[in-house]
Design an enzyme around this catalytic site. Structure first.
Site, PDB file in Angstrom:
ATOM      1  N   ARG A   1       0.813  -1.224   0.000  1.00 19.72           N
ATOM      2  CA  ARG A   1       0.000   0.000   0.000  1.00 19.72           C
ATOM      3  C   ARG A   1       0.843   1.270   0.000  1.00 19.72           C
ATOM      4  O   ARG A   1       0.324   2.357  -0.233  1.00 19.72           O
ATOM      5  CB  ARG A   1      -0.964  -0.014   1.189  1.00 19.72           C
ATOM      6  CG  ARG A   1      -2.173  -0.916   0.962  1.00 19.72           C
ATOM      7  CD  ARG A   1      -3.080  -0.953   2.169  1.00 19.72           C
ATOM      8  NE  ARG A   1      -2.569  -1.854   3.203  1.00 19.72           N
ATOM      9  CZ  ARG A   1      -3.140  -2.023   4.394  1.00 19.72           C
ATOM     10  NH1 ARG A   1      -4.234  -1.339   4.700  1.00 19.72           N
ATOM     11  NH2 ARG A   1      -2.636  -2.861   5.272  1.00 19.72           N
TER      12      ARG A   1
ATOM     13  N   ASP B   1       7.376  -1.275  11.838  1.00 20.79           N
ATOM     14  CA  ASP B   1       6.621  -0.119  11.350  1.00 20.79           C
ATOM     15  C   ASP B   1       5.928   0.647  12.473  1.00 20.79           C
ATOM     16  O   ASP B   1       4.859   1.227  12.273  1.00 20.79           O
ATOM     17  CB  ASP B   1       5.601  -0.541  10.294  1.00 20.79           C
ATOM     18  CG  ASP B   1       4.512  -1.456  10.844  1.00 20.79           C
ATOM     19  OD1 ASP B   1       4.667  -1.948  11.985  1.00 20.79           O
ATOM     20  OD2 ASP B   1       3.503  -1.665  10.145  1.00 20.79           O
TER      21      ASP B   1
ATOM     22  N   ASN C   1      -3.735  -5.029  19.887  1.00 15.07           N
ATOM     23  CA  ASN C   1      -2.381  -5.578  19.916  1.00 15.07           C
ATOM     24  C   ASN C   1      -1.450  -4.632  19.163  1.00 15.07           C
ATOM     25  O   ASN C   1      -1.683  -4.315  17.995  1.00 15.07           O
ATOM     26  CB  ASN C   1      -2.395  -6.963  19.257  1.00 15.07           C
ATOM     27  CG  ASN C   1      -1.016  -7.463  18.939  1.00 15.07           C
ATOM     28  OD1 ASN C   1      -0.036  -7.121  19.590  1.00 15.07           O
ATOM     29  ND2 ASN C   1      -0.933  -8.325  17.921  1.00 15.07           N
TER      30      ASN C   1
ATOM     31  N   ARG D   1      41.675  46.456 -16.274  1.00 15.15           N
ATOM     32  CA  ARG D   1      40.595  47.155 -16.978  1.00 15.15           C
ATOM     33  C   ARG D   1      41.095  47.657 -18.323  1.00 15.15           C
ATOM     34  O   ARG D   1      42.228  48.121 -18.446  1.00 15.15           O
ATOM     35  CB  ARG D   1      40.115  48.384 -16.197  1.00 15.15           C
ATOM     36  CG  ARG D   1      39.338  48.100 -14.936  1.00 15.15           C
ATOM     37  CD  ARG D   1      38.945  49.398 -14.274  1.00 15.15           C
ATOM     38  NE  ARG D   1      38.262  49.189 -13.003  1.00 15.15           N
ATOM     39  CZ  ARG D   1      38.143  50.122 -12.072  1.00 15.15           C
ATOM     40  NH1 ARG D   1      38.671  51.325 -12.275  1.00 15.15           N
ATOM     41  NH2 ARG D   1      37.502  49.860 -10.954  1.00 15.15           N
TER      42      ARG D   1
END
Length: 481
Positions: free
Chosen positions: A19, A109, A176, A446
């Site tokens: 899932r 989990d 549980n 420059r």
């Protein structure tokens, strides 16, 4: 002095987690600094186990590799075919025939599980001399979860999976949590008696409780003080819910320890982060990895710190930092990007729209605006003008630039590495410096400026620019007249 009991931890992490709809195994999904598996192993650390076994199955190689990183002392055991939790535990125990004493079994989990709860569960089991103890919780909605069935005296009779439960059992709200403690010898014996006579055709570990109770062995229930600890996740929506719950837990703990979190709902702090009292975390901030924030530092708003050290009194505002060190009273931001290897000294400044990488700024050094500083050492009290680029990469090699103490680099400058700007030296704005500038010198690169007279009238005739130029020239002529 009594000998410490032998304890074994078994973590069940073989499931696919369909899932989740993910190429990543379910147990490896991250949650504020650890994976689901990492959180459970952290909680199991309270057991001080003699050995830890992790049952792997789906994408076992990925899980093994992760396990080697976060818990190299744990032993992975393969469950090639997932035939139920009882089957998984039997495989685990077969791999460690020397295991005796107490066996703690956890599903991988349940990331909100606290170490203190596991410790109390094991203590209650061992002090009670039980054959088995289950962690339970009272929840408002037990849908999808196994139910705790007690006898008339309130003792555990059996655990029933919802698929196999009759309506009166489904009405029970004590569930549980999927966390158990067993006597090793009794567990081995009971596992050999399990059948697959159930809706899923699997060996249920929960059936061990009924077998032990029926055999006259004491079994017990330990009810978690906080039911949230027992929540698992089966899909990404549930994972997001757990992430938010853990965020709130982490933020509350830090605030109670003396940290100011201005908007807890938008502040995300990994469990691996360290904060000192009197640090301030403003809204929309994320602190990840091994980040540490010292007292008096202000982080945010809108800041992400990953593996970053922020010293006392520093300020990091609307910035992104990875692997950097921000010194005492230094300031960063807004809209700065500190990449790995960045080190800021005391009161150093990295201002708006500045990116740094492998760069060290000495005390009081400043890079205030719109610059890139890569592979560089900038001495104390130096100033880097707006739009400066440290050109560290030639397409093949990266080279280093050194700017000495109290040097000044003008705006819109390119420092082409390897190059050194000496202490007290200046670099004129708009220069491209490829040679060293000795201490106290001015480096200038420059071309001579040339103005082409009447260019706008000739090349942009009829434009607003031409009209403005003609008007200014006429007014100038009248003034001169």
């Amino acid at each position: 002095m009594s000998q410490a009991p032998s304890r074994t931890v078994v973590v069940l992490a073989a499931g696919e987690g369909k899932r989740m709809r993910s190429a990543t195994p379910k147990m490896l999904h991250p949650l504020l600094g650890r994976t689901l598996l990492g959180h459970v192993l952290h909680a199991a650390g309270a057991v001080s186990a003699t050995r830890t076994v992790v049952v792997v199955g789906h994408k076992a190689d990925q899980v093994r590799a992760h396990l080697a990183e976060i818990s190299p002392g744990a032993t992975p055991v393969l469950q090639a075919e997932q035939n139920g939790t009882g089957h998984a535990v039997r495989i685990a125990l077969d791999a460690i025939p020397e295991a005796t004493g107490t066996v703690v079994v956890l599903n991988a989990d349940v990331p909100l599980l606290r170490p203190e709860t596991v410790e109390a569960l094991v203590a209650a089991h061992e002090l009670g001399g039980r054959g088995a103890t289950v962690l339970a919780a009272e929840v408002p909605d037990p849908t999808g979860l196994g139910r705790i069935v007690r006898d008339a005296d309130g003792n555990l009779e059996r655990i029933v999976e919802e698929r196999d439960a009759l309506p009166q059992v489904r009405a029970i709200r004590e569930i549980n949590a999927g966390i158990y403690v067993f006597d090793a010898a009794l567990l081995r014996e009971a596992l050999g008696k399990l059948t697959t006579d159930n809706d899923q055709g699997e060996e249920y570990l929960t059936d061990v409780f009924g077998l032990l109770a029926g055999g006259g062995h004491p079994v017990g229930v330990f009810v978690a003080a906080d039911a949230q600890e027992t929540l698992g996740c089966n899909d990404r929506a549930e994972l997001a819910r757990l992430r938010a719950l853990l965020r709130d837990r982490v933020n509350t703990a830090w605030m109670r320890s003396g940290v100011s979190i201005m908007d807890p709902a938008t502040t995300w702090i990994d469990v691996t982060v360290t904060l000192e009292p009197d640090s301030i975390i403003d809204q929309n901030s994320q602190l990840r990895g091994t980040t540490t924030v010292a007292a008096g530092a202000v982080i945010g708003p809108d800041t992400t710190l990953v593996d970053t050290v922020v010293a006392e009194g520093a300020t990091v505002l609307r910035a992104h930092s990875i692997g950097a060190q921000v010194g005492p009273e230094a300031t960063v931001g807004p809209y700065s990007y500190l990449r790995p290897g960045t080190r800021l000294g005391r009161k150093a400044k990295v201002g708006g729209f500045v990116e740094t990488k492998n760069a060290e700024l000495g005390a009081g050094a400043k890079v205030p605006h719109l610059s890139y500083v890569g592979d560089a050492t900038i001495g104390p009290k130096s100033n880097i003008g707006a739009g400066t680029i440290f050109a560290n990469y030639d397409g093949v090699n990266k080279s280093h630039t050194t700017v000495g103490e109290a040097a000044f680099v003008g705006s819109d400058t390119v420092l082409i590495a390897p190059v050194e700007i000496g202490p007290g030296a200046y670099v004129a704005a708009g220069s491209a410096i490829s040679k060293n500038v000795p201490p106290g010198n001015l480096g200038v690169v420059r071309a001579q400026q040339r103005n082409v007279e009447g260019w706008t009238a000739r090349k942009r005739s009829g434009t607003v620019s031409a009209e403005a130029a003609e008007k200014a020239q006429s007014e100038g002529a009248e003034s001169a007249g």
